[in-house]
Design an enzyme around this catalytic site. Structure first.
Site, short mmCIF file in Angstrom:
data_model
loop_
_atom_site.label_atom_id
_atom_site.label_comp_id
_atom_site.label_asym_id
_atom_site.label_seq_id
_atom_site.Cartn_x
_atom_site.Cartn_y
_atom_site.Cartn_z
CG ASP A 1 25.83 -11.82 1.07
OD1 ASP A 1 26.66 -11.33 0.23
OD2 ASP A 1 26.01 -11.29 2.68
CG MET B 1 3.55 -5.13 -2.78
SD MET B 1 4.14 -6.31 -3.90
CE MET B 1 6.13 -5.55 -4.89
CD GLU B 2 3.70 -4.88 2.95
OE1 GLU B 2 3.72 -2.79 3.15
OE2 GLU B 2 3.37 -4.98 2.72
CG LEU C 1 4.11 3.54 -6.79
CD1 LEU C 1 3.99 3.27 -8.34
CD2 LEU C 1 4.73 5.16 -6.02
CB CYS C 2 4.93 -0.20 -0.72
SG CYS C 2 4.46 -1.76 -2.07
CG HIS C 3 0.42 2.91 1.30
ND1 HIS C 3 0.00 2.49 0.06
CD2 HIS C 3 -0.72 4.11 0.80
CE1 HIS C 3 -0.92 2.91 -0.53
NE2 HIS C 3 -1.15 3.72 0.24
#
EC number: 4.6.1.17
Length: 168
Positions: free
Chosen positions: A132, A117-118, A81-83
């Protein structure tokens, strides 16, 4: 999103119980920043391999920086739901400390919505890449302490997280 009068928060991503992307088309673009952090806690054998330059896949700190930058730009592909917004600047720092590997990201944009969010995606993707790169040395590596440190701009105003000591 909180009501300015202090009422209960509104869930802006749901209408009638169904998820939706919030319409930001009427919002003016403004300068916004967000800073986030994560920690990668290393068992002794992983730390020793890193310090000795004997990591099986190469330099995990350099790869983590690049992965974090890529993560900041790919957030809308990962968080449904992030733009998709223009990331105008991203800085990812990856530092070996006594407590583990500390990762921070500072992300900037000029857009109608923020970059929290970024920044969070940047540090998380960077931390997962460290895991990893070092997993051959130990499976006991932990990703920890992912959090937003600060944000500026936007309707909800600025935010600064409380100080806390480094992860154990």
């Amino acid at each position: 999103m909180s009501d300015p009068q202090g009422d209960a928060p509104q869930l802006t991503h749901f209408v009638g119980g169904q998820p939706r992307m919030v319409d930001v088309s009427a919002k003016a673009p403004t300068t916004r920043t967000a800073r986030a952090e994560a920690w990668v806690l290393l068992p002794p054998e992983s730390r020793a391999a890193l310090l000795a330059g004997q990591t099986p896949k190469g330099d995990p700190l350099s790869v983590a920086r690049l992965a974090g930058l890529a993560g900041s730009k790919r957030t809308a592909d990962l968080i449904f739901l992030c733009h998709p917004i223009p990331v105008t600047s991203a800085e990812v720092d990856v530092t070996l400390k006594d407590a583990g590997i500390h990762i921070t990201a500072l992300v900037k944009t000029t857009a109608p919505t923020g970059v929290e969010m970024e920044a969070l995606t940047a540090v998380t993707v960077a931390a997962l890449n460290v895991y990893d790169m070092l997993k051959a040395t130990s499976k006991a590596i932990e990703v920890s302490g992912v959090r937003l440190l600060s944000k500026t701009g936007g309707k909800s105003g600025d935010y600064q997280a409380a100080e806390r000591p480094p992860q154990p």
